[in-house]
Design a protein around this motif. Structure first.
Motif, PDB file in Angstrom:
ATOM      1  N   MET A 188     -77.751-111.510  16.049  1.00 20.15           N
ATOM      2  CA  MET A 188     -78.629-110.579  15.022  1.00 20.15           C
ATOM      3  C   MET A 188     -79.783-109.848  15.395  1.00 20.15           C
ATOM      4  N   ASP A 189     -80.370-110.264  16.278  1.00 21.04           N
ATOM      5  CA  ASP A 189     -81.486-109.571  16.845  1.00 21.04           C
ATOM      6  C   ASP A 189     -81.198-108.405  17.558  1.00 21.04           C
ATOM      7  N   THR A 190     -80.042-108.375  18.276  1.00 23.18           N
ATOM      8  CA  THR A 190     -79.542-107.377  19.218  1.00 23.18           C
ATOM      9  C   THR A 190     -78.821-106.354  18.489  1.00 23.18           C
ATOM     10  N   TRP A 191     -78.269-106.840  17.307  1.00 20.28           N
ATOM     11  CA  TRP A 191     -77.575-105.760  16.537  1.00 20.28           C
ATOM     12  C   TRP A 191     -78.573-105.022  15.831  1.00 20.28           C
ATOM     13  N   LYS A 192     -79.958-105.224  15.922  1.00 18.40           N
ATOM     14  CA  LYS A 192     -80.892-104.220  15.318  1.00 18.40           C
ATOM     15  C   LYS A 192     -80.893-103.001  16.115  1.00 18.40           C
ATOM     16  N   LEU A 193     -80.663-103.369  17.482  1.00 22.52           N
ATOM     17  CA  LEU A 193     -80.726-102.052  18.345  1.00 22.52           C
ATOM     18  C   LEU A 193     -79.577-101.298  18.309  1.00 22.52           C
ATOM     19  N   ILE A 194     -78.201-101.959  18.028  1.00 25.67           N
ATOM     20  CA  ILE A 194     -77.240-100.803  17.203  1.00 25.67           C
ATOM     21  C   ILE A 194     -77.576-100.154  15.998  1.00 25.67           C
ATOM     22  N   ALA A 195     -77.833-100.948  14.930  1.00 27.17           N
ATOM     23  CA  ALA A 195     -78.488-100.425  13.579  1.00 27.17           C
ATOM     24  C   ALA A 195     -79.407 -99.172  13.786  1.00 27.17           C
TER      25      ALA A 195
ATOM     26  N   PHE B 151     -75.687 -98.966   5.524  1.00 25.81           N
ATOM     27  CA  PHE B 151     -75.825-100.500   5.936  1.00 25.81           C
ATOM     28  C   PHE B 151     -76.734-100.735   7.138  1.00 25.81           C
ATOM     29  N   SER B 152     -76.833 -99.879   8.111  1.00 34.36           N
ATOM     30  CA  SER B 152     -77.937-100.158   9.140  1.00 34.36           C
ATOM     31  C   SER B 152     -79.387-100.150   8.332  1.00 34.36           C
ATOM     32  N   THR B 153     -79.705 -99.196   7.717  1.00 30.37           N
ATOM     33  CA  THR B 153     -81.094 -99.261   6.944  1.00 30.37           C
ATOM     34  C   THR B 153     -81.315-100.526   6.036  1.00 30.37           C
ATOM     35  N   VAL B 154     -80.247-100.935   5.318  1.00 37.69           N
ATOM     36  CA  VAL B 154     -80.681-102.064   4.615  1.00 37.69           C
ATOM     37  C   VAL B 154     -80.603-103.473   5.762  1.00 37.69           C
ATOM     38  N   TYR B 155     -79.907-103.278   6.551  1.00 40.43           N
ATOM     39  CA  TYR B 155     -79.789-104.645   7.694  1.00 40.43           C
ATOM     40  C   TYR B 155     -81.123-104.686   8.472  1.00 40.43           C
ATOM     41  N   LEU B 156     -81.939-103.334   8.730  1.00 41.75           N
ATOM     42  CA  LEU B 156     -83.111-103.428   9.551  1.00 41.75           C
ATOM     43  C   LEU B 156     -84.219-103.716   8.606  1.00 41.75           C
ATOM     44  N   GLN B 157     -83.951-103.453   7.184  1.00 44.42           N
ATOM     45  CA  GLN B 157     -85.119-103.753   6.160  1.00 44.42           C
ATOM     46  C   GLN B 157     -85.067-105.262   5.923  1.00 44.42           C
ATOM     47  N   GLU B 158     -83.901-106.083   6.131  1.00 42.00           N
ATOM     48  CA  GLU B 158     -83.884-107.395   5.633  1.00 42.00           C
ATOM     49  C   GLU B 158     -83.714-108.504   6.583  1.00 42.00           C
ATOM     50  N   ILE B 159     -83.196-108.043   7.861  1.00 43.09           N
ATOM     51  CA  ILE B 159     -82.694-109.183   8.615  1.00 43.09           C
ATOM     52  C   ILE B 159     -83.708-110.096   9.285  1.00 43.09           C
ATOM     53  N   ASP B 160     -84.716-109.629   9.561  1.00 34.63           N
ATOM     54  CA  ASP B 160     -85.945-110.234  10.336  1.00 34.63           C
ATOM     55  C   ASP B 160     -86.088-111.751   9.762  1.00 34.63           C
TER      56      ASP B 160
ATOM     57  N   VAL C 275     -70.401-110.947   8.223  1.00 37.79           N
ATOM     58  CA  VAL C 275     -70.206-109.775   7.651  1.00 37.79           C
ATOM     59  C   VAL C 275     -70.868-108.868   8.540  1.00 37.79           C
ATOM     60  N   VAL C 276     -72.094-108.908   9.467  1.00 39.05           N
ATOM     61  CA  VAL C 276     -72.654-108.167  10.378  1.00 39.05           C
ATOM     62  C   VAL C 276     -71.818-108.140  11.653  1.00 39.05           C
ATOM     63  N   GLN C 277     -71.396-109.184  11.949  1.00 39.05           N
ATOM     64  CA  GLN C 277     -70.546-109.520  12.990  1.00 39.05           C
ATOM     65  C   GLN C 277     -69.418-108.618  12.919  1.00 39.05           C
ATOM     66  N   ASN C 278     -68.693-108.455  12.052  1.00 35.95           N
ATOM     67  CA  ASN C 278     -67.601-107.487  11.791  1.00 35.95           C
ATOM     68  C   ASN C 278     -68.283-106.229  11.891  1.00 35.95           C
ATOM     69  N   LYS C 279     -69.325-105.831  11.419  1.00 30.15           N
ATOM     70  CA  LYS C 279     -69.794-104.180  11.519  1.00 30.15           C
ATOM     71  C   LYS C 279     -69.966-104.180  12.985  1.00 30.15           C
ATOM     72  N   PHE C 280     -70.952-104.870  13.417  1.00 29.65           N
ATOM     73  CA  PHE C 280     -71.927-104.334  14.829  1.00 29.65           C
ATOM     74  C   PHE C 280     -70.919-105.093  16.175  1.00 29.65           C
ATOM     75  N   GLY C 281     -70.322-106.352  15.780  1.00 28.67           N
ATOM     76  CA  GLY C 281     -69.599-107.030  16.937  1.00 28.67           C
ATOM     77  C   GLY C 281     -68.365-106.715  17.163  1.00 28.67           C
ATOM     78  N   ARG C 282     -67.695-106.396  15.962  1.00 33.24           N
ATOM     79  CA  ARG C 282     -66.216-105.904  15.997  1.00 33.24           C
ATOM     80  C   ARG C 282     -65.995-104.692  15.652  1.00 33.24           C
ATOM     81  N   LYS C 283     -66.947-103.790  15.570  1.00 34.58           N
ATOM     82  CA  LYS C 283     -66.553-102.506  15.031  1.00 34.58           C
ATOM     83  C   LYS C 283     -65.605-102.584  13.833  1.00 34.58           C
ATOM     84  N   GLY C 284     -65.834-103.304  12.863  1.00 36.45           N
ATOM     85  CA  GLY C 284     -64.907-103.355  11.781  1.00 36.45           C
ATOM     86  C   GLY C 284     -65.492-102.330  10.496  1.00 36.45           C
ATOM     87  N   GLU C 285     -65.081-102.924   9.402  1.00 35.24           N
ATOM     88  CA  GLU C 285     -65.049-102.176   8.348  1.00 35.24           C
ATOM     89  C   GLU C 285     -65.952-102.833   7.298  1.00 35.24           C
ATOM     90  N   SER C 286     -67.082-103.537   7.630  1.00 40.08           N
ATOM     91  CA  SER C 286     -68.020-104.276   6.546  1.00 40.08           C
ATOM     92  C   SER C 286     -68.635-102.935   5.860  1.00 40.08           C
TER      93      SER C 286
END
Length: 361
Positions: free
Chosen positions: A177-184, A192-201, A323-334
């Motif tokens: 989840m920390d590494t996916w911040k770099l992708i976001a 999606f990326s904006t909200v993720y970066l705001q909330e995930i920490d 949900v986040v894994q599907n977006k950033f880990g699997r390149k899905g459509e979350s």
């Protein structure tokens, strides 16, 4: 027995794809070729599942309806589950009986894959909106945990176990989840990326804090106790892998698709069924939650210390992670809606389960 194996995180099946008729015909021909290894008179072959993962055919035979399945898992892990299913079926547990091939083996190998023939179980799927069905489902899970004690794979078969590995699983997920911040951060205009970066920490920090909670619970003592006489966990228990069958007036719960079964604490299966069902409801339903836990405990009671471990595991942000894994880990459509709903669910879940922990401490 050989070394222990660990399952990759979130080893889930891909979505089924609609296959063209020529591919269906090709797969049915493959089934026909494979079935020459069994002493079975086959009248008809029907492809049931033909996606990228497991292949499943329904067979009309002189022995009644059977199932031919290609197990899409590494051979060593497949063998652990095949021998487990055979052990349980011969013990009288309600899992499909495996039909040995002409050489007496439980499976036939072709290429890198193992193929197995089972009894085809006739029954209805459970409805998780019906309280009585939930009770039956939790009974079936409790039975699986207790009846599987005593299983040991044949000598030389690697042991598939997650006992003692939860802290490392938590750490790996938090790191991801920390590494996916770099992708976001590479997509500043993506909501999606904006909200993720705001909330995930805050959720990463909370996940890391749960490692300490787990370390100060009875988790490791319980693991050592279970290692002496381990039980199996299904690892994918739910409405898709259970059937209610009424034979001669007797109601039975059948478990199918044991491909991912492993040794672990029984509460891992409870978390894996209860929390996703709570999430699917769209709101926290305390009565629904307590009914599932109580239904399980009617057949397999847990100590207060064991329930604390269960609640700690439930507190980890698995639904958000998925949900986040599907977006950033699997390149899905979350979607952004899914992400915001996951954040909201995790906050509610934290409040509710923390309240339960305080009340029971």
């Amino acid at each position: 027995m050989d070394q222990e194996l660990e399952d990759p995180i979130d080893d889930k099946q891909d979505e089924e794809e609609q296959l063209p008729p020529e591919m269906v015909e090709k797969l049915n021909q493959l089934a026909g070729t494979l079935l020459t290894h069994w002493e079975i008179n086959v009248n008809a072959i029907e492809l049931i599942q033909g996606g990228q993962m497991a292949l499943v055919w329904k067979l009309a035979t002189d022995k009644g309806p059977l199932c031919l399945k290609r197990i899409h898992r590494p051979e060593k892990k497949a063998l652990f589950s095949i021998y487990a299913q055979d052990y349980l079926a011969k013990k009288g547990c309600r899992v499909p009986r495996i039909i040995a091939n002409k050489s007496g083996s439980l499976y036939t190998k072709q290429g890198p894959f193992l193929y197995v023939v089972y009894d085809w179980i006739i029954g209805r799927v459970f409805n998780d909106q019906i309280e009585e069905d939930l009770t039956w489902m939790m009974k079936g899970l409790a039975d699986y945990h207790t009846e599987s004690i005593g299983y040991l794979p044949p000598e030389g078969t690697p042991v598939f176990s997650k006992l003692g590995k939860w802290p490392s699983h938590y750490i790996k997920r938090c790191q991801q989840m920390d590494t996916w911040k770099l992708i976001a951060a590479q997509f500043p205009d993506d909501p999606f990326s904006t909200v993720y970066l705001q909330e995930i920490d805050a959720f990463i920090r909370y996940g890391e804090a749960l490692i300490d909670e787990l370390n100060h619970s009875c988790y490791f003592n319980w693991v050592e106790k279970v290692k002496e006489s381990p039980n199996l966990c299904h690892q994918d228990y739910g409405t898709g892998n259970t059937l209610l069958s009424d034979r001669s007036g007797n109601t039975d719960i059948w478990l199918i698709d044991l491909d991912t079964t492993s040794f672990d604490l029984p509460i891992r299966d409870i978390r894996k069924i209860v929390i996703p069902l709570m999430n699917d409801r769209g709101t926290w339903d305390a009565d629904y939650f307590h009914h599932m836990i109580a239904s399980y405990e009617n057949f397999h009671p847990l100590t207060s210390e064991e329930k604390r471990v269960l609640y700690i595991d439930m507190l980890f942000p698995y639904e958000l992670y998925s949900v986040v894994q599907n977006k950033f880990g699997r390149k899905g459509e979350s979607s952004l809606d899914e992400l915001e709903q996951a954040f909201a669910f995790e906050r509610t879940k934290k409040d509710e389960i923390t309240r339960i922990l305080r009340a029971e401490s």
